[in-house]
Enzyme design. Structure first.
Site, PDB file in Angstrom:
ATOM      1  N   ASP A  15       0.856  -1.183   0.000  1.00 23.68           N
ATOM      2  CA  ASP A  15       0.000   0.000   0.000  1.00 23.68           C
ATOM      3  C   ASP A  15       0.895   1.236   0.000  1.00 23.68           C
ATOM      4  O   ASP A  15       1.860   1.317   0.779  1.00 23.68           O
ATOM      5  CB  ASP A  15      -0.915   0.006   1.232  1.00 23.68           C
ATOM      6  CG  ASP A  15      -1.963   1.102   1.140  1.00 23.68           C
ATOM      7  OD1 ASP A  15      -2.973   0.889   0.457  1.00 23.68           O
ATOM      8  OD2 ASP A  15      -1.742   2.170   1.752  1.00 23.68           O
ATOM      9  N   LEU A  16       0.577   2.180  -0.897  1.00 26.55           N
ATOM     10  CA  LEU A  16       1.398   3.384  -1.005  1.00 26.55           C
ATOM     11  C   LEU A  16       1.141   4.319   0.168  1.00 26.55           C
ATOM     12  O   LEU A  16      -0.011   4.486   0.600  1.00 26.55           O
ATOM     13  CB  LEU A  16       1.103   4.112  -2.319  1.00 26.55           C
ATOM     14  CG  LEU A  16       1.339   3.328  -3.614  1.00 26.55           C
ATOM     15  CD1 LEU A  16       1.072   4.215  -4.813  1.00 26.55           C
ATOM     16  CD2 LEU A  16       2.761   2.772  -3.667  1.00 26.55           C
ATOM     17  N   ASP A  49      -4.671   2.364  -4.495  1.00 29.35           N
ATOM     18  CA  ASP A  49      -3.210   2.341  -4.387  1.00 29.35           C
ATOM     19  C   ASP A  49      -2.731   1.064  -3.704  1.00 29.35           C
ATOM     20  O   ASP A  49      -1.666   1.038  -3.079  1.00 29.35           O
ATOM     21  CB  ASP A  49      -2.716   3.561  -3.612  1.00 29.35           C
ATOM     22  CG  ASP A  49      -3.288   3.630  -2.195  1.00 29.35           C
ATOM     23  OD1 ASP A  49      -4.276   2.918  -1.916  1.00 29.35           O
ATOM     24  OD2 ASP A  49      -2.745   4.393  -1.374  1.00 29.35           O
TER      25      ASP A  49
END
Length: 514
Positions: free
Chosen positions: A379-380, A422
């Site tokens: 996950d960004l 994301d």
């Protein structure tokens, strides 16, 4: 109904009458049918306009010539009592076929449209064979087949009877001129998109009847020199042909709608594939009859048949090439559709559908005693700030850049997928001897790949990535949902530690400044 009644009135009495009554009916029948055909033509011309009127006017000229011939037949052979014969004066009979051919060439096409009923140019779906070449090949096949049929049924007997000079030339030209219309109409149905298919089909049957009738009439008159009231049966084909021509000029086109779109598409394929072979099949049937009857086969017949066989072979080779390329295009389309269905349209990575299928398969192999399942969920960090600051278009560009780095960080046998937003995932294809070590090395490669700032629209953005690792080995039999949930929990734990660390560093910096 009126046309059918007229045909019955002209044909049925010929089987019942005899003597003067039969001769009178036979003399008047061609003129009456031609007059009726001209009447229908006038109605068709009056109702049409533009290109539709143009071809009808030309075909009306053919019917007008037929009417003149019918009147001439009554005057010369009925009133004056002359015997039928051919000479230079009969060259005018060729005016009608010339007008008819011009009419066929001016038949309007349907307007181009898209949809299931649309037929593209033949060869477009297969090998790019020039359209003119296909027209020539199929035209030669049709013309050669019809010529062979006419030779066996008619011309050979004229040669054997010693007919030559102008009588032979006209006897040859008249049926062949009508046969040319058959070839032209078959080519129109095969390669064209006629606006009024019903009219084209009626014209085709009309000229088939006229050709058959003309062959028998010319043979009886030139070769056998029969008297008028002995030519009943050949005139029947002429009556039917002229009447069908008149009907073709008044029949309306079928309304185009979606109800018949699929059927039209199937019919169009059949027309292109099978119509060129119909005359050849008739020629094959005729040659088969000659062989079964043990009739002698002349060199001309054998030569024509061998030439037709060669043309059919060439046409089949072209069809094979077209089908081969079509199959390749279908397979390419299937691969493209499969790729679109299983990959994220933005980043090009695998989508959730592909990820779930591969993960389920990996879990099944692990349950059967195979290698361990190693899953990374990524996950960004701070991606929302990019979207809020620069907009979703720049956010999408950043996601594509992240996907590019992710491809470089994973191995060829690993599956990288975008699960949504994301959130990404990596399913390792080879867990190695120690799955945990292999997974931790993959996580470090991902983190290292994302460490350099991303250059987006002239701005440098440092985007970190939180990676959660989960492993399912032989000692822990879990399902796909369980291992995914474990990886999610591990990822959220990493993200929480990162946030806490960032907050601690921010607090320390604030204290130092004070």
């Amino acid at each position: 109904m009126g046309t059918a009644g007229l045909l019955l009135a002209l044909i049925v009495p010929q089987a019942l009458l005899g003597g003067r009554a039969l001769a009178a009916l036979e003399l008047c029948a061609p003129g009456v049918s031609a007059l009726w055909g001209c009447t229908l033509a006038a109605v068709g011309v009056a109702r049409s306009e533009g290109a539709e009127r143009h071809w009808r006017l030309l075909m009306s000229g053919f019917l007008a010539v037929a009417l003149v011939i019918g009147v001439e037949w009554i005057v010369l052979f009925g009133i004056q009592g002359d015997r039928p014969q051919f000479g230079l004066v009969n060259v005018v009979l060729l005016i009608g076929p010339v007008l008819a051919l011009r009419s066929v060439l001016y038949l309007p096409d349907r307007p181009e449209r898209s949809g299931p009923g649309t037929r593209g140019p033949p060869g477009a779906a297969g090998v790019r064979i020039p359209r003119r070449f296909l027209v020539v090949i199929d035209g030669l096949l049709m013309a050669g087949s019809i010529l062979l049929i006419i030779w066996v049924a008619f011309l050979e007997r004229l040669v054997d009877a010693g007919i030559n000079g102008w009588p032979f030339a006209l006897a040859l030209a008249l049926p062949l001129s009508n046969a040319v219309q058959i070839v032209a109409l078959l080519l129109v149905l095969t390669f064209g998109r006629p606006y009024n298919t019903r009219a084209v089909v009626l014209l085709l049957f009309a000229f088939v009847a006229l050709t058959a009738s003309g062959i028998q009439n010319v043979h009886w008159v030139v070769a056998e020199q029969v008297v008028v009231n002995q030519a009943t049966s050949p005139w029947i084909g002429g009556l039917v042909g002229i009447t069908l021509l008149g009907l073709a000029l008044v029949v309306p086109p079928r309304e185009s709608n979606g109800r018949y779109a699929l059927r039209d598409a199937v019919v169009s394929v059949w027309e292109h594939v099978y119509l060129p072979y119909l005359p050849f099949l008739a020629a094959v049937a005729l040659m088969t009859v000659l062989i079964v009857r043990d009739d002698p086969i002349a060199r001309v017949e054998l030569g024509l048949f061998v030439a037709l066989a060669a043309i059919v072979t060439i046409r089949q080779m072209i069809t094979l090439l077209q089908n081969t390329r079509l199959l390749a295009k279908v397979q390419e389309t299937q691969r493209s559709l499969r790729h679109q269905a299983l990959h994220d349209p933005l980043t090009g990575l695998g989508n959730r559908l592909l990820f779930d299928a591969e993960l389920a398969e990996a879990v099944d192999r692990q349950r059967d005693g195979g290698r361990s399942v190693v899953l990374l969920v990524c996950d960004l960090d701070d991606f929302k700030g990019v979207n809020d600051t620069l907009g979703h278009a720049v956010g999408d560009e950043l996601l594509c850049a992240v996907a590019g780095r992710m491809r470089c960080a994973v191995r060829e046998e690993d599956l990288a997928a975008r699960l949504g937003g994301d959130e990404f995932a990596v399913l390792l294809g080879d867990s190695g001897s120690d799955p945990w070590v292999t997974g931790e090395e993959a996580a470090r490669r991902l983190e290292d790949a994302m460490r350099p700032p991303f250059r987006i629209h002239g701005h440098d953005w440092a985007v970190g990535v939180s990676v959660g690792l989960a492993v399912a080995d032989a000692r822990a039999l879990v399902g796909a949902d369980d291992i995914t949930r474990r990886a999610d929990l591990a990822m959220y734990a990493v993200k929480k530690r990162r946030r806490a660390k960032a907050q601690t560093q921010a607090a320390a910096t604030f204290v130092n400044k004070r």
